[in-house]
Design an enzyme around this catalytic site. Structure first.
Site: not given
Ligand SMILES: [Zn+2]
Length: 217
Positions: A24, A108, A188
């Site tokens: 993350d 991501e 996170d």
């Protein structure tokens, strides 16, 4: 187990770990890994930014066309170069470290415009995009895999323990208790675990087998 492939025609060292991880990306903590480790953003980014601000102020105060202004301009350019060099250096080291530790690294997909709206100017200072470019390049060289998952996947709102999805989760909430399984999720780390799980599900079985067979000697 670590295997070092030492091939004269290929100077790059290949280390197979058999490990997959999700990450993350954030502002204060640059990276949170699904295994719980955190990489803080280096303090020197902030210090260098202050140096740039100061140099920029001095430049704008000097009389246009004067030798002093030209000197101040060169000083400002040098400060910009210093910070981007230091940052790139740090990115390279981090990318090497991560690709030594893991074979498959999941992130991501960056939504830079959305992040900029959300977080303001700072995002460009951190230059996530530049880091991921460096990481992809190094991963390719080392035979590692970078997986990008859909940016719309609710990685923060999903409980990594049971899969329960919250309706909403405020940005300021750093920790939450899952109403379904009662586990406490650090924002996170929970997101990183979900990114890892989704990434793992998109990696083909063949890839996993290849990774696994590489560590069984
Ligand atoms: Zn849960």
């Amino acid at each position: 187990m670590v295997i070092v492939v030492d091939d004269a025609s290929n100077p790059d060292v290949e280390i197979k770990t058999g490990k997959i991880a999700g990450f993350d990306l954030g502002l204060k903590t640059f990276l949170t890994c699904s295994d719980g480790t955190k990489i803080e953003s280096p303090q020197f980014f902030k210090q260098s930014l202050n140096a740039i601000k100061k140099a920029s102020r001095q430049h704008s105060k000097k009389l246009k066309g004067s030798a002093n202004r030209e000197r101040a301009r060169k000083n400002l350019v040098r400060k910009y170069e210093d910070i981007s060099n230091a940052r790139r250096d740090w990115f390279w080291k981090l990318a090497h470290d991560l690709t030594n530790r893991f074979d498959v690294l999941c992130f991501e997909t960056l939504n830079l415009k959305g992040m900029q709206r959300l977080w303001g100017r700072k995002i460009s200072d951190l230059a996530f995009g530049e880091f991921l470019q460096i990481l992809e390049w190094i991963a390719k060289k080392k035979g590692k895999q970078i997986v990008f998952i859909d940016q719309w996947y609710p990685s923060s709102k999903t409980c990594s323990n049971c899969g329960h999805v919250l309706e909403k989760l405020d940005l300021s909430v750093r920790k939450w208790r899952c109403p379904s399984c009662q586990s406490v999720n650090g924002r996170d780390e929970n997101a990183a675990k979900n990114i890892c799980a989704v990434g793992a599900s998109t990696v083909g079985l063949d890839d996993l087998r290849r990774t696994l067979s590489a560590i069984v000697v």
